[in-house]
Design an enzyme around this catalytic site. Structure first.
Site, PDB file in Angstrom:
ATOM      1  N   HIS A  35       0.811  -1.222   0.000  1.00  0.00           N
ATOM      2  CA  HIS A  35       0.000   0.000   0.000  1.00  0.00           C
ATOM      3  C   HIS A  35       0.853   1.285   0.000  1.00  0.00           C
ATOM      4  CE1 HIS A  35      -2.934   3.036   1.073  1.00  0.00           C
ATOM      5  NE2 HIS A  35      -2.448   3.149   2.284  1.00  0.00           N
ATOM      6  N   HIS A  61       3.691   7.040   5.243  1.00  0.00           N
ATOM      7  CA  HIS A  61       2.489   7.724   5.726  1.00  0.00           C
ATOM      8  C   HIS A  61       1.681   6.948   6.770  1.00  0.00           C
ATOM      9  CE1 HIS A  61       0.126   5.410   2.721  1.00  0.00           C
ATOM     10  NE2 HIS A  61      -0.908   5.686   3.487  1.00  0.00           N
ATOM     11  N   ASP A  62       1.770   5.620   6.779  1.00  0.00           N
ATOM     12  CA  ASP A  62       1.019   4.842   7.778  1.00  0.00           C
ATOM     13  C   ASP A  62       1.903   4.297   8.903  1.00  0.00           C
ATOM     14  OD1 ASP A  62      -1.702   5.065   7.011  1.00  0.00           O
ATOM     15  OD2 ASP A  62      -1.459   3.553   5.428  1.00  0.00           O
ATOM     16  N   GLU A  65       0.774   5.913  12.398  1.00  0.00           N
ATOM     17  CA  GLU A  65      -0.608   5.513  12.705  1.00  0.00           C
ATOM     18  C   GLU A  65      -0.718   4.023  13.034  1.00  0.00           C
ATOM     19  OE1 GLU A  65      -3.645   7.426  10.227  1.00  0.00           O
ATOM     20  OE2 GLU A  65      -4.602   5.469  10.030  1.00  0.00           O
ATOM     21  N   ASP A  66       0.004   3.200  12.329  1.00  0.00           N
ATOM     22  CA  ASP A  66      -0.241   1.747  12.385  1.00  0.00           C
ATOM     23  C   ASP A  66       0.899   0.883  12.930  1.00  0.00           C
ATOM     24  OD1 ASP A  66      -2.738   2.158  11.292  1.00  0.00           O
ATOM     25  OD2 ASP A  66      -2.080   1.804   9.240  1.00  0.00           O
ATOM     26  N   ASP A 122      -3.442   8.384  -1.323  1.00  0.00           N
ATOM     27  CA  ASP A 122      -3.874   7.358  -0.354  1.00  0.00           C
ATOM     28  C   ASP A 122      -5.325   6.972  -0.640  1.00  0.00           C
ATOM     29  OD1 ASP A 122      -3.764   5.746   1.967  1.00  0.00           O
ATOM     30  OD2 ASP A 122      -4.230   7.407   3.308  1.00  0.00           O
TER      31      ASP A 122
END
Ligand SMILES: Nc1nc2c(ncn2[C@@H]2O[C@H](COP(=O)(O)OP(=O)(O)O)[C@@H](OP(=O)(O)OP(=O)(O)O)[C@H]2O)c(=O)[nH]1
Ligand SMILES: [Mn+2]
Length: 179
Positions: A35, A61-62, A65-66, A122
């Site tokens: 992704h 980018h994630d 967050e993840d 995204d």
């Protein structure tokens, strides 16, 4: 090899290590790293984006967050600009989901141009992914709701990148939605 290529490989390798145990929600359990790599690839190949910091932020980018990645870690390794873009596209996972989704719609128009590019790519990646295969446990209604919400976010990102916005508009039209 030029220094930007070195930097991009350093960045993609960092993201791959951070996401190494994560899978996408599709039935095949695609590696999650597909992704962020795909988002960066949409920006460069389809969006014509050459700003290295935007491409790095897309790859990362994630991560905050993840995964266990902190902003401090990103700042030390990739500097303040990349880190700031990632922070702008990071949801606060401590908030209830509905609130997080509402805040994305509210904040989108106030993001930097660099963060807006990452957000567009995204959403484009995730909507195409939804058309390709439905995440485990998602009903058709939930898929449609994601499109409706994504259209609201993308409305706030207008005037950022024509090619990406046109691709998104096509997907929304197919779902009976207007930008
Ligand atoms: N379409 C799709 N999405 C998947 C899949 N696997 C994981 N995801 C991720 O799920 C998120 C969308 O699912 P939701 O239920 O709306 O959100 P949540 O994971 O934050 O609770 C996206 O997060 P995100 O990238 O942070 O973006 P955003 O939705 O927060 O903007 C997307 O990347 C998959 O197989 N297909
Ligand atoms: Mn994402």
């Amino acid at each position: 090899m030029d220094s930007e290529a070195v930097l991009l490989l350093e960045t993609v390798n960092f993201a791959a290590e951070k996401h190494r145990n994560q899978r996408r929600k599709d039935p095949e359990g695609t590696p999650y790293i597909n992704h962020p790599i795909g988002v960066a690839r949409i920006l460069s190949y389809e969006g014509g984006v050459t700003d290295i910091e935007v491409l790095q932020a897309a790859l990362l980018h994630d991560t905050v967050e993840d995964t266990d990645t902190t902003s401090e870690e990103l700042e030390a390794k990739f500097g303040p600009i990349v880190t700031h873009i990632v922070q702008e596209v990071t949801d606060d996972k401590r908030l209830p989901k509905q609130e997080r989704k509402r805040l994305q719609v509210e904040h989108a128009p106030h993001c930097s141009q660099q963060a807006k590019l990452v957000k567009l790519a995204d959403k484009l990646y995730n909507l195409r992914d939804l058309n390709a295969c439905v995440p485990v446990g998602w009903s058709a209604e939930r898929v449609q709701e994601y499109f409706v919400w994504a259209a609201e976010v993308v409305k706030g990102l207008k005037g950022t990148n024509l090619a990406l916005e046109e691709e998104l508009e096509k997907l929304f039209k197919q779902r009976g939605l207007q930008l």
